[in-house]
Design an enzyme around this catalytic site. Structure first.
Site, mmCIF file in Angstrom:
data_model
loop_
_atom_site.group_PDB
_atom_site.id
_atom_site.type_symbol
_atom_site.label_atom_id
_atom_site.label_comp_id
_atom_site.label_asym_id
_atom_site.label_seq_id
_atom_site.Cartn_x
_atom_site.Cartn_y
_atom_site.Cartn_z
ATOM 1 N N TYR A 123 -124.964 37.596 70.034
ATOM 2 C CA TYR A 123 -126.029 36.922 70.805
ATOM 3 C C TYR A 123 -125.618 35.478 71.019
ATOM 4 C CZ TYR A 123 -130.592 35.104 72.206
ATOM 5 O OH TYR A 123 -131.619 34.503 72.897
ATOM 6 N N ASP A 161 -118.884 30.489 68.588
ATOM 7 C CA ASP A 161 -120.302 30.154 68.675
ATOM 8 C C ASP A 161 -120.806 29.965 67.245
ATOM 9 O OD1 ASP A 161 -122.984 29.905 68.967
ATOM 10 O OD2 ASP A 161 -123.254 31.645 70.276
ATOM 11 N N LYS A 213 -129.181 24.707 66.208
ATOM 12 C CA LYS A 213 -129.890 24.831 64.933
ATOM 13 C C LYS A 213 -129.695 23.620 64.005
ATOM 14 C CE LYS A 213 -130.085 29.828 65.517
ATOM 15 N NZ LYS A 213 -131.356 30.424 65.795
HETATM 16 C C1 LIG Z 1 -125.111 32.562 67.692
HETATM 17 C C2 LIG Z 1 -126.191 32.053 68.597
HETATM 18 N N1 LIG Z 1 -125.849 31.489 69.757
HETATM 19 C C3 LIG Z 1 -126.775 30.989 70.607
HETATM 20 C C4 LIG Z 1 -128.109 31.080 70.304
HETATM 21 C C5 LIG Z 1 -129.145 30.508 71.238
HETATM 22 O O1 LIG Z 1 -129.689 29.363 70.692
HETATM 23 P P1 LIG Z 1 -131.137 28.855 71.154
HETATM 24 O O2 LIG Z 1 -132.133 29.860 70.691
HETATM 25 O O3 LIG Z 1 -131.275 27.508 70.522
HETATM 26 O O4 LIG Z 1 -131.095 28.742 72.650
HETATM 27 C C6 LIG Z 1 -128.522 31.662 69.105
HETATM 28 C C7 LIG Z 1 -129.958 31.764 68.754
HETATM 29 O O5 LIG Z 1 -130.371 32.327 67.792
HETATM 30 C C8 LIG Z 1 -127.530 32.158 68.243
HETATM 31 O O6 LIG Z 1 -127.864 32.740 67.074
#
Ligand SMILES: Cc1ncc(COP(=O)(O)O)c(C=O)c1O
Length: 446
Positions: A143, A235, A264
């Site tokens: 994700y 990521d 985060k």
């Molecule tokens: C690995 C990862 N990338 C991107 C995102 C997206 O981040 P956001 O919810 O701050 O847009 C998340 C969200 O949980 C994530 O876990």
């Protein structure tokens, strides 16, 4: 345990917000979610006054827990009192950028944005602009936020949008492959090598169970991307400043990606994202380069203060020692409980991340298994049964987890993430007593 106020709030919310929430996963709790009134250390208190041990921790940002240390609170409040933001640069952005560059090995320059989604969207655009190529390889079930290039399912031969509203023609530029599968990655590079701008992956899958990489997998990704002139993007929205301490997961694995996305923890609980990496690539962002990137709220001073104060506090105190020790205690305790009560289940996680995945099959003997969370150790008796990619997690007992087990934990005042896929997090606000009580609850519920 009364939930009258939460029910009433959800009733009102349904009238004015789609599904009654502002982010889909919050509505996964049935028949309705509890509404949080406030946090306290490692706990949350709901609108009816019920107190829960909270292992969701905002879905990851709250490294320090709900009660921020005095110096962190003071830093945030001072910034907020000086006017929220200006549309002009501030010193605190430079301070946080310098902190990250000092601690994360691959980051020479960084651009701050407002969410993890914005970070991955910009990183993908940057990779395409830098390489002049269109295709992105992602991990099935990984994700990367609510964005067009990564909400794609299927496989590399047959990618398709995983959400309504995304044209099929967009998804054709995204090639999903299974995590931990070197052959699938080789095949995709054989077929599309010259068109691949980047491989985008979480170092540890944190949104589809917790799936640890096989030994050597990230080194393999580093080699194959370099060989083909593609970028490797980690990521680290979840793992950043959580796994591997201030060096992030990339320092734990000893692999240097070209780009890293953050979110985060780097914003200390306020909306944030960031793209860091090699200076010559990051310089392609506007205004120094031609890949457009901008945002009214980017580098927001209150967020920057929260991020910097949080990370500085972690640098000066035993934050990682504390959260990793409690994480280890939880995973070891859970491994013992599972061995006794549900031997086919798999305990996963590392550092301050943990989860029990309700895998359906297990080995006859558990002797010599990973004691503190699955490490994909080829010598472990669980090795052939442990989830290696998102499909394996999906094949576990996801309905039992969400519809039966989750509620049994809530009834014992333990708040776990809303489904089998989302990670759970230990914070500096948690205590040994929280761990003991949680292990007792698992014993009851499993
Ligand atoms: C690995 C990862 N990338 C991107 C995102 C997206 O981040 P956001 O919810 O701050 O847009 C998340 C969200 O949980 C994530 O876990």
């Amino acid at each position: 345990m009364s939930d009258d106020n939460s029910r009433e709030l959800y009733d009102r919310a349904l009238s004015v917000m789609p599904g009654g929430v502002n982010s889909a996963v919050r509505a996964a709790i049935e028949p309705y979610p509890f509404f949080v009134r406030k946090g306290d250390g490692g706990h949350v208190i709901d609108a009816d006054g019920n107190r829960y041990i909270d292992w969701v921790m905002g879905l990851g940002p709250l490294l320090l827990g709900h009660t921020l240390p005095e110096q962190v609170q003071a830093g945030i409040q001072q910034r907020a009192s000086e006017g929220p933001m200006y549309g002009a640069p501030t010193e605190i952005e430079v301070d946080l950028a310098e902190f990250v560059v000092r601690h994360v090995p691959s980051v020479e320059k960084i651009r701050f944005v407002n969410s993890g989604t914005e970070a991955t969207t910009s990183a993908v655009r940057l990779a395409r602009g830098y390489t002049g190529r269109n295709k992105i390889v992602v991990m099935q079930g990984g994700y990367h936020g609510a964005q067009e290039s990564t909400l794609v399912e299927g496989d590399a031969e047959n990618p398709r949008p995983s959400s309504a509203g995304i044209p099929q023609s967009f998804s054709e530029h995204t090639l999903p492959v299974p995590f931990n599968d070197e052959d699938a990655m080789r095949a995709v590079f054989e077929d599309h090598g010259d068109d691949i701008a980047a491989v985008l992956t979480e170092p540890i899958l944190g949104n589809h169970g917790i799936v640890y990489p096989e030994d050597g997998y990230h080194e393999f990704l580093r080699e194959i991307t370099a060989e083909h002139g593609s970028l490797l993007i980690f990521d680290e929205v979840i793992t950043g400043f959580r796994v591997g301490g201030l060096g992030c997961a990339q320092s734990e694995f000893g692999v240097t990606p070209d780009l890293t996305t953050f979110g985060k923890i780097i914003g200390g609980g306020f909306p944030v994202g960031a793209i860091g990496g090699r200076a010559d690539i990051i310089e392609h962002f506007t205004p120094s380069g031609d890949v457009f990137q901008a945002g009214t709220f980017s580098g927001h001073p209150v967020t920057m203060a929260a991020g910097l104060e949080t990370l500085q506090f972690a640098a000066e105190n035993d934050v990682y020692g504390h959260v990793d020790r409690l994480g280890d205690r939880l995973r070891r305790g859970l491994t013992d409980i599972v061995a006794d009560q549900a031997p086919s289940y798999t305990v996963t996680g590392t550092a301050s991340m943990f989860k029990v995945i309700f895998t359906r099959d297990g080995p006859d003997s558990l002797e010599g298994q990973c004691e503190a969370g699955c490490r994909q150790d080829a010598d472990c008796p669980r090795y052939d049964y442990a989830p290696k990619n998102a499909a394996d997690v999906k094949n576990a007992e996801t309905e039992r987890w969400r519809r039966i087990f989750w509620g049994q934990m809530k009834d014992q005042d333990v708040f776990l993430s809303q489904n089998q896929f989302e990670c759970q997090f230990v914070s500096y606000g948690h205590t040994d007593e929280d761990v003991d009580r949680t292990l007792e609850a698992y014993k009851e519920a499993l």
